[in-house]
Design a protein around this motif. Structure first.
Motif, short mmCIF file in Angstrom:
data_model
loop_
_atom_site.label_atom_id
_atom_site.label_comp_id
_atom_site.label_asym_id
_atom_site.label_seq_id
_atom_site.Cartn_x
_atom_site.Cartn_y
_atom_site.Cartn_z
N SER A 261 0.73 -1.36 0.07
CA SER A 261 0.06 0.06 0.02
C SER A 261 0.79 1.25 0.08
N ALA A 262 1.94 1.15 0.72
CA ALA A 262 2.90 2.46 0.90
C ALA A 262 3.52 2.55 -0.26
N LEU A 263 3.86 1.38 -1.24
CA LEU A 263 4.75 1.40 -2.49
C LEU A 263 3.88 2.27 -3.61
N GLU A 264 2.47 1.72 -3.60
CA GLU A 264 1.46 2.09 -4.28
C GLU A 264 1.48 3.70 -4.34
N GLU A 265 1.48 4.24 -3.01
CA GLU A 265 1.13 5.63 -2.80
C GLU A 265 2.35 6.28 -3.14
N MET A 266 3.56 5.96 -2.79
CA MET A 266 4.67 6.44 -2.86
C MET A 266 5.83 6.28 -4.00
N GLY A 267 5.82 4.84 -4.37
CA GLY A 267 6.50 4.64 -5.54
C GLY A 267 7.83 3.81 -4.95
N LYS A 268 8.21 4.34 -3.74
CA LYS A 268 9.38 3.76 -3.09
C LYS A 268 9.60 4.03 -1.67
N LEU A 269 10.19 3.24 -0.84
CA LEU A 269 9.82 3.71 0.50
C LEU A 269 11.27 4.37 1.08
N ALA A 270 11.28 5.36 1.61
CA ALA A 270 12.49 5.90 2.41
C ALA A 270 12.44 6.00 3.72
N ILE A 271 13.57 5.33 4.62
CA ILE A 271 13.51 5.25 5.94
C ILE A 271 14.89 5.79 6.36
N ASP A 272 14.64 6.47 7.33
CA ASP A 272 16.00 7.07 8.34
C ASP A 272 16.01 6.48 9.58
N CYS A 273 17.19 5.96 9.96
CA CYS A 273 17.49 5.27 11.50
C CYS A 273 17.71 6.35 12.26
N ASP A 274 16.61 6.50 13.44
CA ASP A 274 16.67 7.29 14.38
C ASP A 274 17.77 7.35 15.28
N PHE A 275 18.73 6.45 15.20
CA PHE A 275 19.66 6.32 16.23
C PHE A 275 20.77 7.13 15.50
N CYS A 276 21.31 6.80 13.97
CA CYS A 276 22.25 7.34 13.59
C CYS A 276 21.89 8.34 12.22
N GLY A 277 20.64 8.24 11.78
CA GLY A 277 20.40 8.97 10.43
C GLY A 277 20.64 8.38 9.29
N GLN A 278 21.34 7.27 9.26
CA GLN A 278 21.43 6.47 8.03
C GLN A 278 20.04 6.52 7.18
N HIS A 279 20.22 6.61 5.94
CA HIS A 279 19.02 6.91 4.91
C HIS A 279 18.92 5.49 4.06
N TYR A 280 18.06 4.65 4.17
CA TYR A 280 17.55 3.59 3.42
C TYR A 280 16.50 3.94 2.56
N GLU A 281 16.63 3.30 1.09
CA GLU A 281 15.70 3.19 0.33
C GLU A 281 15.09 1.91 -0.25
N PHE A 282 13.95 1.85 -0.45
CA PHE A 282 13.71 0.29 -1.03
C PHE A 282 12.55 0.50 -2.17
N ASP A 283 12.98 0.14 -3.29
CA ASP A 283 11.72 0.11 -4.29
C ASP A 283 10.99 -1.02 -4.58
N PRO A 284 10.18 -1.14 -5.45
CA PRO A 284 9.31 -2.17 -5.38
C PRO A 284 10.17 -3.68 -5.57
N VAL A 285 11.11 -3.60 -6.39
CA VAL A 285 11.75 -4.74 -6.61
C VAL A 285 12.48 -5.29 -5.20
N ASP A 286 13.04 -4.44 -4.51
CA ASP A 286 13.65 -4.51 -3.15
C ASP A 286 12.63 -5.23 -2.13
N CYS A 287 11.48 -4.53 -2.10
CA CYS A 287 10.45 -4.84 -1.09
C CYS A 287 9.92 -6.29 -1.64
N ALA A 288 9.82 -6.76 -2.93
CA ALA A 288 9.24 -7.94 -3.39
C ALA A 288 10.35 -9.27 -2.70
#
Length: 308
Positions: A261-288
């Motif tokens: 559902s989130a992928l359908e809305e945004m195209g990809k997922l972007a998540i930041d670690c609250d501890f260190c700020g490291q940025h991670y991205e997941f596209d539909p292939v990554d999530c599958a």
């Protein structure tokens, strides 16, 4: 100067102590996010408390301390492993306005829903082994009293803590009366037992003194008349253990329907670690790939909400 944790013991008694200065680690934590003054004080105190408690654990793993509730400050998390690698974060309600003088109950226990959680998470779990977790109501007006009450009721250990933190410094002192073994007691000699005397001496310590005085000087100033055995110091430091694999495990726990559902809305997922700020991205292939890989689900990393 490297952060230092100094363990010591009152000779021929079951009373042990620790002093810790984790100011460099504390600066690393603060560099990731700006917190209101009251939140900063509490999180800094929790950081020292976690190091003090972790140093007495005899297992290969991590201690995770959490305070959460229903006030403007929703969550405080501090993690410290057996190597004294540390990280910490706090989550506030969006738009929360917090006064410099706000107390712990005001911040997380507005309606009595505050909770204190300690999790002991072994690094290498045996088959079927789960992390130990103790959850209790928030009992106390400060981080120190909350932990003291938890240790007495849940672990049956008399424990006293003195904690202090500001923008530059996080320091703490722990005294603990261990279970009696081999006929050794905490009574010692004189009019007061060693436990009572050590607590009385430590109770002369004020917050400003703890903030402004290095731990070596504090040791001499507080216990100069006592017969104390001092152990080799240890050196805590900041280290975040987040990885792409752990973030993927977190997404897997959310479930495929929510992720799709989130992928359908945004195209990809972007998540930041609250501890260190490291940025991670997941596209539909990554999530599958996450949902076709039978990887073990690891401990959740508090992370910023999925966003564009």
């Amino acid at each position: 100067m490297a952060d230092t944790l100094q363990k010591f013991m009152f000779e021929d008694t079951v009373v042990r102590g620790e002093l810790v200065d984790i100011s460099e680690t504390w600066k690393h934590v603060q560099a990731r996010r700006e917190y209101p003054k009251a939140v900063k004080t509490i999180l800094g105190e929790m950081l020292s408390a976690a190091a003090l408690l972790s140093a007495n654990l005899k297992f290969n793993g991590a201690i995770v301390m959490q305070i959460y509730g229903d006030g403007p400050l929703r969550l405080l998390v501090v993690e410290c492993d057996s190597e004294l690698n540390m990280r910490a974060t706090a989550k506030l309600v969006d738009g929360a306005v917090i006064s410099d003088e706000a107390t712990l109950p005001e911040l997380v226990n507005a309606n009595g829903q505050g909770r204190f959680v300690i999790t002991l998470d072994p690094k290498e779990k045996l088959p079927g082994q789960q992390a130990y977790q103790g959850i209790v109501p928030l009992d106390g007006d400060t981080v120190a009293t909350v932990i003291e009450n938890y240790m007495l009721r849940s672990e049956q250990l008399d424990t006293r803590l003195w904690l202090a933190a500001d923008d530059n410094v996080s320091r703490g002192l722990l005294l603990q009366k261990m279970p009696h073994e081999g006929g050794i007691t905490a009574t010692g000699t004189g009019d007061l037992g060693t436990w009572d005397r050590s607590v009385m001496l430590a109770s002369t310590l004020r917050t400003e003194e703890l903030i402004s005085t290095d731990i070596e000087t504090l040791m001499r100033r507080l216990f100069w008349e006592e017969d104390i055995r001092i152990f080799d110091p240890k050196h805590p430091h900041f280290l975040c253990t987040c990885t792409r694999e752990k973030v993927g495990s977190m997404l897997k726990m959310l479930g495929q329907a929510e992720v799709d559902s989130a992928l359908e809305e945004m195209g990809k997922l972007a998540i930041d670690c609250d501890f260190c700020g490291q940025h991670y991205e997941f596209d539909p292939v990554d999530c599958a790939q996450i949902f076709v890989t039978e990887a073990p689900v690891e401990a959740l990393i508090p992370a910023s909400p999925i966003k564009h």
